[in-house]
Write a protein that holds these residues in place. Structure first.
Motif, PDB file in Angstrom:
ATOM      1  N   CYS A 133      90.571 -53.539  20.770  1.00  0.00           N
ATOM      2  CA  CYS A 133      91.778 -53.635  19.946  1.00  0.00           C
ATOM      3  C   CYS A 133      92.958 -54.215  20.718  1.00  0.00           C
ATOM      4  O   CYS A 133      94.106 -54.127  20.285  1.00  0.00           O
ATOM      5  CB  CYS A 133      92.137 -52.261  19.375  1.00  0.00           C
ATOM      6  N   GLY A 134      92.665 -54.798  21.862  1.00  0.00           N
ATOM      7  CA  GLY A 134      93.692 -55.509  22.617  1.00  0.00           C
ATOM      8  C   GLY A 134      94.610 -54.640  23.443  1.00  0.00           C
ATOM      9  O   GLY A 134      95.631 -55.108  23.948  1.00  0.00           O
ATOM     10  N   ALA A 200      91.468 -58.017  20.252  1.00  0.00           N
ATOM     11  CA  ALA A 200      91.374 -58.538  21.617  1.00  0.00           C
ATOM     12  C   ALA A 200      91.104 -60.035  21.606  1.00  0.00           C
ATOM     13  O   ALA A 200      91.665 -60.790  22.409  1.00  0.00           O
ATOM     14  CB  ALA A 200      90.264 -57.807  22.383  1.00  0.00           C
ATOM     15  N   GLN A 203      94.314 -61.962  20.646  1.00  0.00           N
ATOM     16  CA  GLN A 203      95.227 -62.061  21.779  1.00  0.00           C
ATOM     17  C   GLN A 203      94.778 -63.153  22.738  1.00  0.00           C
ATOM     18  O   GLN A 203      95.587 -63.926  23.250  1.00  0.00           O
ATOM     19  CB  GLN A 203      95.304 -60.721  22.518  1.00  0.00           C
ATOM     20  N   TRP A 204      93.473 -63.244  22.980  1.00  0.00           N
ATOM     21  CA  TRP A 204      92.930 -64.256  23.883  1.00  0.00           C
ATOM     22  C   TRP A 204      93.162 -65.658  23.319  1.00  0.00           C
ATOM     23  O   TRP A 204      93.626 -66.555  24.027  1.00  0.00           O
ATOM     24  CB  TRP A 204      91.438 -63.986  24.072  1.00  0.00           C
TER      25      TRP A 204
END
Length: 238
Positions: A133-134, A200, A203-204
């Motif tokens: 979930c980052g 996640a 975000q990447w």
């Protein structure tokens, strides 16, 4: 106990399952996509209850840890009719995140692929879920004694209080949408595709989208001879 996992951004693009190995035994957990988080209330609420800060957990549900909370819901509060609805939603989330889990009501324990879920195992599961979930989280520690563990938890609790005080400012409700737009602008990926990825992964992708835009601007400046003296053009993928 020795823990290992197969978590990586690359693997998340292939499959939304992560393998966790405890000593020599392994099991899989399922990590949620943004779409699943947004549309499935059971998944959303279960995750946020499990990952509630220790301070809030103690205030709201009078439990000292997520593991204690899970056991109370399943083996104590769950026997009362008043909690039937909450228990149903909770179990739906539990079976989503750990598909092969077994609830042993007789012995009051959780088992997955012959592995009894202890507090250490549970904390490692939460660690991997938070990564998906980052969240920036440190790998759970093992302790030589209960006193050492309690001292560490007390430190973490104080750190959480300080963090919460610093974070008390209005949030940006459009932040995820803005992330989607940034990625779509540069990489031309559809909203439907992005919604099927984890936080996640978003975000990447956003990090590289921002790098691509910056590189494009600098490339134009370089071509026009407007780069600052001594500055070179660096490609955004390294």
């Amino acid at each position: 106990m020795e823990f290992k996992d197969s978590f990586s951004i690359f693997n998340l693009f292939l499959d939304k399952k992560v393998k966790i190995t405890v000593d020599q035994k392994s099991f899989y957990i399922r990590v949620p996509t943004i779409k699943e988080f947004s549309l499935n209330e059971a998944i959303n609420s279960t995750y946020h209850m499990w990952t509630m800060s220790a301070d809030k957990m103690e205030q709201i549900i009078h439990c000292k840890s997520s593991f204690e909370f899970v056991n109370n819901i399943l083996f104590q509060l769950g026997i009362y009719k008043e909690y039937n609805s909450a228990l149903k939603s909770f179990k739906e989330g539990l079976y989503f995140f750990i598909p092969d889990i077994e609830i042993d009501y007789k012995n009051k324990k959780l088992i997955v692929d012959d592995i009894t879920i202890t507090e250490e195992v549970w904390e490692y599961i939460l660690y991997v879920l938070r990564l998906s979930c980052g969240e920036k989280v440190e790998k759970p520690r093992t302790f030589a004694s209960e006193d050492e563990r309690q001292f560490y938890l007390a430190q973490k609790k104080m750190e959480e209080k300080i963090k919460n005080i610093k974070a008390q400012k209005p949030g940006d409700s459009d932040s995820l949408l803005k992330s989607f737009l940034t990625i779509q602008y540069k990489f031309h990926l559809s909203f439907d595709y992005l919604a099927e990825q984890t936080l996640a992964q978003i975000q990447w992708l956003q990090g590289y989208a921002a790098g691509a835009v910056s590189y494009e601007v600098n490339a134009q400046a370089f071509a026009a001879g407007n780069m600052k003296k001594g500055k070179k053009l660096d490609f955004f993928i390294k």
